[in-house]
Design a protein around this motif. Structure first.
Motif, mmCIF file in Angstrom:
data_model
loop_
_atom_site.group_PDB
_atom_site.id
_atom_site.type_symbol
_atom_site.label_atom_id
_atom_site.label_comp_id
_atom_site.label_asym_id
_atom_site.label_seq_id
_atom_site.Cartn_x
_atom_site.Cartn_y
_atom_site.Cartn_z
ATOM 1 N N TRP A 26 0.846 -1.214 0.000
ATOM 2 C CA TRP A 26 0.000 0.000 0.000
ATOM 3 C C TRP A 26 0.865 1.242 0.000
ATOM 4 N N HIS A 27 1.937 1.217 0.824
ATOM 5 C CA HIS A 27 2.812 2.377 0.923
ATOM 6 C C HIS A 27 3.510 2.642 -0.408
ATOM 7 N N ARG A 30 1.021 3.986 -2.890
ATOM 8 C CA ARG A 30 0.559 5.330 -2.538
ATOM 9 C C ARG A 30 1.599 6.384 -2.910
ATOM 10 N N PHE A 31 2.863 6.071 -2.704
ATOM 11 C CA PHE A 31 3.908 7.054 -2.908
ATOM 12 C C PHE A 31 4.762 6.799 -4.152
ATOM 13 N N LYS A 56 7.194 12.667 -2.034
ATOM 14 C CA LYS A 56 6.041 11.787 -1.835
ATOM 15 C C LYS A 56 4.925 12.280 -2.753
ATOM 16 N N THR A 58 1.056 11.716 -4.026
ATOM 17 C CA THR A 58 -0.228 11.084 -3.713
ATOM 18 C C THR A 58 -1.323 11.674 -4.603
ATOM 19 N N SER A 59 -2.303 10.866 -4.911
ATOM 20 C CA SER A 59 -3.416 11.317 -5.755
ATOM 21 C C SER A 59 -4.323 12.262 -4.981
ATOM 22 N N TYR A 69 -2.227 15.444 -8.582
ATOM 23 C CA TYR A 69 -1.334 14.818 -7.615
ATOM 24 C C TYR A 69 -0.805 15.875 -6.652
ATOM 25 N N LYS A 70 -0.703 15.493 -5.387
ATOM 26 C CA LYS A 70 -0.023 16.333 -4.406
ATOM 27 C C LYS A 70 1.399 15.799 -4.261
#
Length: 250
Positions: A26-27, A30-31, A56, A58-59, A69-70
């Motif tokens: 997941w990590h 996510r990144f 990093k 993230t959506s 994306y952030k």
């Protein structure tokens, strides 16, 4: 009995390991750097802006068709907006409006963009939720009014190839009527008469107009509003922006 205890221990260890693997997966997902970014110069531009490749990504959820994306570095956060699927004229129009808004200080700062590849890198602004007291305070509407004044009296946006907003509203209204999607509580003929009256007497003023000022496209940081998402922005009837603000906020 001893064998049963061993099996129980093995089961617990297996569940623990599965949990660790799932968390790591997941990590990573996510990144991980999205493949769509790797195909553009946006990523290298971000590395230069942030001064590091330790980012990093993230959506973000967006209300428009753009992909957001952030991007977090140690010291700063950015937003990447991907609009690669649009026509060249649409990309030019959105980036032009975003630059005008950024220069005017009423939108997140624009750091970089590419019309051909279709991406925008801008400042990430941490939103502040409005309280009921905020919504009841005149200062909220004064601040919104000042932002609209800056936009409507500022540099021209590029013209849109689509029809003026009032014509689009008429087309959508007729389509909803044909599809029987207008609520029974609304008398269509009365609504149509009101619209015809507005169309007949509406202002002929044309100015830089956002054309989609729903609450998702206005970020409040403290009590300062910032406008985002210039997908539909063009030279058009500025009273549409006023009407949208009125419908959603008042």
């Amino acid at each position: 009995m001893k064998q049963l205890k061993i099996w129980i221990k093995l089961f617990i260890v297996s569940v623990f390991l599965i949990g660790i693997v799932a968390l790591l997966t997941w990590h990573v997902r996510r990144f991980a750097i999205p493949s769509v970014l790797s195909k553009t110069a946006a990523l290298e531009t971000l590395y230069t802006l942030a001064g590091t490749k330790d980012l990093k990504i993230t959506s973000l959820k967006g209300g428009s068709e753009a992909t957001l994306y952030k991007v977090d570095s140690k010291d700063k956060s950015y937003v990447i907006r991907l609009i690669e699927h649009r026509s060249l004229a649409q990309k030019e129009r959105e980036i032009n409006a975003q630059k005008i808004a950024s220069d005017g200080g009423w939108s997140p700062q624009l750091y970089a963009s590419d019309v051909d590849e279709g991406w925008i890198i801008m400042e990430y602004i941490q939103p502040t939720s409005l309280t009921q007291a905020d919504r009841m305070n005149d200062s909220l509407y004064i601040s919104l009014g000042k932002v609209l004044q800056k936009m409507h009296t500022g540099p021209d946006f590029l013209l849109s190839s689509s029809s003026p907003i009032i014509n689009r509203i008429e087309e959508q209204l007729e389509q909803l009527y044909k599809e029987h999607k207008i609520p029974q509580s609304i008398h269509y003929e009365t609504l149509k008469n009101i619209f015809n009256s507005v169309k007949k007497n509406h202002s002929t003023i044309i100015a830089p107009t956002h054309r989609d000022l729903n609450p998702n496209n206005i970020i409040f940081s403290g009590h300062q509003p910032f406008i985002i998402d210039f997908e539909d922005a063009a030279q058009d009837d500025p009273f549409f922006d006023l009407g949208t603000i009125g419908a959603f906020f008042i």
